[in-house]
Design a protein around this motif. Structure first.
Motif, PDB file in Angstrom:
ATOM      1  N   PRO A   1       0.831  -1.218   0.000  1.00  0.00           N
ATOM      2  CA  PRO A   1       0.000   0.000   0.000  1.00  0.00           C
ATOM      3  C   PRO A   1       0.861   1.262   0.000  1.00  0.00           C
ATOM      4  CG  PRO A   1      -0.705  -1.554   1.708  1.00  0.00           C
ATOM      5  CD  PRO A   1       0.627  -2.022   1.209  1.00  0.00           C
ATOM      6  N   LEU A   2       0.442   2.232  -0.779  1.00  0.00           N
ATOM      7  CA  LEU A   2       1.057   3.556  -0.800  1.00  0.00           C
ATOM      8  C   LEU A   2      -0.037   4.529  -0.398  1.00  0.00           C
ATOM      9  CD1 LEU A   2       2.936   3.216  -4.203  1.00  0.00           C
ATOM     10  CD2 LEU A   2       3.912   2.935  -1.927  1.00  0.00           C
TER      11      LEU A   2
ATOM     12  N   GLY B   1      -1.166   7.787  -2.267  1.00  0.00           N
ATOM     13  CA  GLY B   1      -0.135   8.070  -3.260  1.00  0.00           C
ATOM     14  C   GLY B   1       1.197   8.445  -2.650  1.00  0.00           C
ATOM     15  N   LEU B   2       1.310   8.421  -1.317  1.00  0.00           N
ATOM     16  CA  LEU B   2       2.544   8.818  -0.638  1.00  0.00           C
ATOM     17  C   LEU B   2       3.700   7.924  -1.077  1.00  0.00           C
ATOM     18  CD1 LEU B   2       3.801  10.658   1.540  1.00  0.00           C
ATOM     19  CD2 LEU B   2       3.299   8.857   3.199  1.00  0.00           C
ATOM     20  N   GLY B   3       4.783   8.532  -1.449  1.00  0.00           N
ATOM     21  CA  GLY B   3       5.967   7.763  -1.819  1.00  0.00           C
ATOM     22  C   GLY B   3       6.022   7.387  -3.274  1.00  0.00           C
ATOM     23  N   LEU B   4       5.111   7.922  -4.105  1.00  0.00           N
ATOM     24  CA  LEU B   4       5.161   7.560  -5.522  1.00  0.00           C
ATOM     25  C   LEU B   4       6.466   8.003  -6.155  1.00  0.00           C
ATOM     26  CD1 LEU B   4       1.587   8.290  -6.909  1.00  0.00           C
ATOM     27  CD2 LEU B   4       2.486   6.239  -5.854  1.00  0.00           C
ATOM     28  N   GLY B   5       7.048   9.056  -5.616  1.00  0.00           N
ATOM     29  CA  GLY B   5       8.284   9.562  -6.205  1.00  0.00           C
ATOM     30  C   GLY B   5       9.528   8.854  -5.719  1.00  0.00           C
ATOM     31  N   LEU B   6       9.402   7.941  -4.786  1.00  0.00           N
ATOM     32  CA  LEU B   6      10.574   7.284  -4.232  1.00  0.00           C
ATOM     33  C   LEU B   6      11.026   6.131  -5.114  1.00  0.00           C
ATOM     34  CD1 LEU B   6       9.615   7.124  -0.450  1.00  0.00           C
ATOM     35  CD2 LEU B   6      11.031   8.821  -1.607  1.00  0.00           C
ATOM     36  N   GLY B   7      12.333   6.069  -5.342  1.00  0.00           N
ATOM     37  CA  GLY B   7      12.868   4.939  -6.083  1.00  0.00           C
ATOM     38  C   GLY B   7      12.897   3.705  -5.212  1.00  0.00           C
ATOM     39  N   LEU B   8      13.059   2.553  -5.840  1.00  0.00           N
ATOM     40  CA  LEU B   8      13.092   1.306  -5.070  1.00  0.00           C
ATOM     41  C   LEU B   8      14.251   1.285  -4.084  1.00  0.00           C
ATOM     42  CD1 LEU B   8      12.252  -1.340  -7.801  1.00  0.00           C
ATOM     43  CD2 LEU B   8      10.746  -0.380  -6.083  1.00  0.00           C
TER      44      LEU B   8
ATOM     45  N   CYS C   1      -7.201   3.242  -4.084  1.00  0.00           N
ATOM     46  CA  CYS C   1      -5.907   3.248  -3.401  1.00  0.00           C
ATOM     47  C   CYS C   1      -4.768   2.912  -4.366  1.00  0.00           C
ATOM     48  CB  CYS C   1      -5.914   2.255  -2.242  1.00  0.00           C
ATOM     49  SG  CYS C   1      -7.041   2.734  -0.907  1.00  0.00           S
ATOM     50  N   TYR C   2      -3.564   3.388  -3.986  1.00  0.00           N
ATOM     51  CA  TYR C   2      -2.359   3.151  -4.771  1.00  0.00           C
ATOM     52  C   TYR C   2      -1.557   2.007  -4.152  1.00  0.00           C
ATOM     53  CZ  TYR C   2      -3.138   7.739  -6.948  1.00  0.00           C
ATOM     54  OH  TYR C   2      -3.658   8.797  -7.628  1.00  0.00           O
TER      55      TYR C   2
ATOM     56  N   LEU D   1       0.361   1.109  -9.204  1.00  0.00           N
ATOM     57  CA  LEU D   1      -0.964   0.923  -9.777  1.00  0.00           C
ATOM     58  C   LEU D   1      -2.009   1.555  -8.861  1.00  0.00           C
ATOM     59  CD1 LEU D   1      -0.665  -2.902 -10.627  1.00  0.00           C
ATOM     60  CD2 LEU D   1       0.014  -0.978 -12.072  1.00  0.00           C
ATOM     61  N   GLN D   2      -3.132   1.946  -9.460  1.00  0.00           N
ATOM     62  CA  GLN D   2      -4.263   2.433  -8.678  1.00  0.00           C
ATOM     63  C   GLN D   2      -5.477   1.572  -8.975  1.00  0.00           C
ATOM     64  OE1 GLN D   2      -5.978   6.235  -9.734  1.00  0.00           O
ATOM     65  NE2 GLN D   2      -6.649   6.633  -7.635  1.00  0.00           N
ATOM     66  N   VAL D   3      -6.164   1.121  -7.945  1.00  0.00           N
ATOM     67  CA  VAL D   3      -7.335   0.266  -8.132  1.00  0.00           C
ATOM     68  C   VAL D   3      -8.485   1.113  -8.664  1.00  0.00           C
ATOM     69  CG1 VAL D   3      -8.889  -1.395  -7.062  1.00  0.00           C
ATOM     70  CG2 VAL D   3      -6.554  -1.138  -6.199  1.00  0.00           C
ATOM     71  N   SER D   4      -9.018   0.715  -9.808  1.00  0.00           N
ATOM     72  CA  SER D   4     -10.112   1.473 -10.434  1.00  0.00           C
ATOM     73  C   SER D   4     -11.458   0.780 -10.296  1.00  0.00           C
ATOM     74  CB  SER D   4      -9.802   1.691 -11.922  1.00  0.00           C
ATOM     75  OG  SER D   4      -9.607   0.446 -12.580  1.00  0.00           O
ATOM     76  N   GLY D   5     -11.458  -0.492  -9.926  1.00  0.00           N
ATOM     77  CA  GLY D   5     -12.706  -1.230  -9.788  1.00  0.00           C
ATOM     78  C   GLY D   5     -12.436  -2.714  -9.711  1.00  0.00           C
ATOM     79  N   PHE D   6     -13.499  -3.514  -9.885  1.00  0.00           N
ATOM     80  CA  PHE D   6     -13.376  -4.970  -9.867  1.00  0.00           C
ATOM     81  C   PHE D   6     -14.169  -5.541 -11.033  1.00  0.00           C
ATOM     82  CE2 PHE D   6     -11.889  -4.214  -5.665  1.00  0.00           C
ATOM     83  CZ  PHE D   6     -11.191  -5.341  -5.260  1.00  0.00           C
ATOM     84  N   HIS D   7     -13.657  -6.639 -11.584  1.00  0.00           N
ATOM     85  CA  HIS D   7     -14.456  -7.471 -12.490  1.00  0.00           C
ATOM     86  C   HIS D   7     -14.703  -8.776 -11.758  1.00  0.00           C
ATOM     87  CE1 HIS D   7     -16.100  -9.106 -16.190  1.00  0.00           C
ATOM     88  NE2 HIS D   7     -15.390 -10.209 -15.959  1.00  0.00           N
ATOM     89  N   ASN D   8     -15.941  -9.031 -11.389  1.00  0.00           N
ATOM     90  CA  ASN D   8     -16.257 -10.107 -10.448  1.00  0.00           C
ATOM     91  C   ASN D   8     -15.436  -9.875  -9.175  1.00  0.00           C
ATOM     92  OD1 ASN D   8     -18.108 -11.287 -12.256  1.00  0.00           O
ATOM     93  ND2 ASN D   8     -16.470 -12.421 -13.282  1.00  0.00           N
TER      94      ASN D   8
END
Length: 596
Positions: A363-364, A367-374, A395-396, A416-423
């Motif tokens: 979990p991010l 979006g916190l930490g999106l700019g951080l490299g691995l 959520c990201y 990735l950001q969750v946009s929905g569900f299929h089933n």
């Protein structure tokens, strides 16, 4: 294969897709259990699991890792040690990552049955597409596909890009000859290791079949646009080949010559005249639909950094046909498909298929930490990682994968950001790669933020009949303070192709400040208050610069299929080349706004 059989085949694939997504949790548990059973005795897993194949213990004991942690094990196998170091099945090849998003190419282990999983995903595409655009079996597909020469590891094991592996494999070369697999390009042209000869022959084949092409595409949008640019430079020779019925003498690959000679069985001056009339008409706006009038869509990866190419594709197609993203995959693992392929490219979501591997997510928060490299977020607490079906909409997350071939809780590096569900299977928007950043001081600019800020500035260009063809960035620390540099290649969209691109100082300066105003709070504070970051700079480069940059990376080992223009240049060779092509430089004229 007749229409009824095709329909039945498609219905079976879609029914299986529904079953998998409905039972996503159970399928994921079964996949992980199978991986642990097969690979439990490996050196790597034994170190943590001590012979246990319990799923709960795996999630508790095995750490989440980056490539640095698994690389020594992979390298030992590449050097000739037994596959049992990480896999219960023989590792048959090493797949090389593109290496252009985050540094040097990486070696990813692959076992023989991995090709079955990739083929399964490919076989889903046409049943999905046929729901939205029926009749695709009534014509041909002009897909521009390329391979790269293999470089064996120290022990002689093949090391090659995943797409080269697939195209050279039995599943592709002996694919069913049904109408959905009716490509314009002969296999010999696709498998030709010379990218120039391969592209020439594939475009020639596509032009020969121009009235039968129903779909066009390439793996990445960048490769497709590269092909259109190649066509713009070589259409006269291609038309001459069709007119005379003889292949250009520059094509020396024997298999290509043989395959193309069969297509050029006799002169066709009428077709050559059609092509000449279209291509010599000045503006190339809408050229795709003019040359291939029956095309129903263009297929390519258009998410993440590839979104930059959407305006150019719309320009060349006159925005008359859909731009389609169909699948999400990487060298490490194939992940999922887009179940709404005709959606706006900016709204693409991928449904992850639970049978492709075992998926977890870091979990991010907001979006916190999106700019951080691995390399900046090394350790992840196991109890913070969630499973595929436990992610939450909006959520990201950073994607983590466990594969049959020996990657365990491996951080892909994709946000990735969750946009929905299929089933019961989640759907994700691809946001960015975590390790592509610009940073001078406390500022951290990730790929998505950079793209968004440039998208804002592009409106200024478009209002002046200009379009941004391509861009990359660099952190210039040779100045004090350091500053962001953007290399831009622009193109005039006026129908008057003789028009000189105006180098309006005020326009480009306005673009600079528009970008800075769109960057985040920390960047603007560093610029305006702390003065720890200098004014952003745009360096305009000559036409064709980014094609030549692509050639440099390909010559150094990148695959034309997998090449993505680096959004942040780190290579000293590439940087020196870009600077040699600079026409003019423009700086932000003022500090961006900042409110404490």
């Amino acid at each position: 294969m007749d229409g009824k059989k095709l329909e039945y085949k498609g219905e079976n694939a879609l029914r299986e897709l529904e079953r998998l997504t409905m039972n996503a949790r159970e399928v994921q548990e079964m996949i992980l259990k199978e991986i642990l059973t097969r690979n439990g005795a490996t050196e790597y897993l034994s170190k943590y699991m001590e012979g246990s194949t319990d799923v709960a213990e795996y999630k508790c004991r095995v750490p989440v890792i980056t490539y640095d942690e698994i690389q020594p094990y992979i390298q030992r196998i590449a050097n000739g040690e037994d596959s049992s170091i990480i896999s219960g099945y023989p590792i048959t090849e090493m797949l090389t990552s593109s290496g252009t998003s985050g540094g040097e190419p990486r070696l990813m282990p692959s076992i023989a049955e991995d090709i079955d999983r990739r083929t399964y995903l490919y076989n889903l595409i046409m049943p999905i597409m046929n729901q939205y655009i029926p009749g695709l079996d009534k014509g041909k597909a002009m897909y521009l596909l390329f391979v790269k020469a293999e470089t064996p590891t120290a022990c002689g094991m093949p090391a090659r890009p995943v797409l080269t592996s697939y195209y050279k494999g039995q599943h592709f070369r002996h694919r069913p000859r049904d109408p959905f697999n009716d490509y314009t390009s002969p296999d010999a042209a696709i498998l030709c290791p010379g990218s120039h000869q391969s592209m020439y022959c594939q475009l020639l084949a596509g032009l020969i079949h121009r009235h039968h092409v129903l779909r066009l595409g390439a793996v990445f949008a960048s490769a497709f646009l590269r092909s259109i640019s190649f066509l713009e430079c070589n259409w006269i020779d291609l038309a001459n080949d069709i007119r005379s019925g003889r292949l250009n003498s520059t094509i020396t690959d024997e298999e290509c010559r043989s395959a193309m000679s069969a297509l050029l069985a006799s002169p066709n001056p009428m077709l050559a005249d059609e092509i000449e009339s279209i291509c010599s008409n000045g503006s190339w706006k809408g050229i795709i639909c003019k040359l291939w009038p029956k095309a129903k869509y263009i297929e390519a990866v258009l998410t993440g950094s590839m979104a930059q190419y959407i305006p150019m594709l719309e320009y060349y197609s006159d925005a008359k046909i859909p731009l389609v993203c169909v699948m999400y995959a990487s060298s490490e693992c194939y992940f999922g498909v887009n179940l709404r392929p005709l959606c706006d490219p900016m709204e693409v979501s991928y449904t992850l298929l639970p049978n492709m591997g075992y998926f977890e997510f870091i979990p991010l928060e907001d979006g916190l930490g999106l700019g951080l490299g691995l390399d900046q977020v090394k350790e992840v607490e196991n109890d913070k990682v969630v499973g595929l079906v436990d992610v939450k909409i909006g959520c990201y997350y950073e994607l983590v994968v466990t594969t049959f071939a020996g990657l365990y809780r491996y951080r892909i590096g994709d946000v990735l950001q969750v946009s929905g569900f299929h089933n019961n299977a989640p759907q994700f928007r691809f946001i960015c790669r975590r390790n592509v950043v610009l940073s001078v001081d406390l500022d951290k600019t990730n790929e998505e933020d950079l793209h968004k800020s440039i998208t804002t500035s592009k409106k200024l260009l478009e209002a002046n009949n200009l379009i941004l063809v391509e861009y990359t960035s660099h952190t210039d620390t040779s100045t004090i303070p350091g500053h962001y540099v953007l290399f831009w290649e622009i193109k005039c969209t006026s129908d008057d192709t003789s028009q000189i691109i105006p180098l309006d100082d005020h326009l480009l300066q306005d673009c600079c400040i528009a970008i800075e105003e769109s960057l985040d709070y920390i960047y603007r504070r560093c610029r305006s208050n702390d003065k720890s970051v200098g004014p952003l700079e745009i360096r305009l480069v000559e036409a064709g610069t980014f094609e030549a940059l692509m050639d440099i990376f390909i010559s150094q080992g990148s695959s034309i299929n997998q090449y993505k223009t680096p959004r942040c240049i780190e290579s000293s060779v590439a940087l020196k080349f870009l600077n040699s092509k600079v026409r003019s430089c423009f700086f932000s004229p003022r500090d961006p706004t900042w409110n404490p």
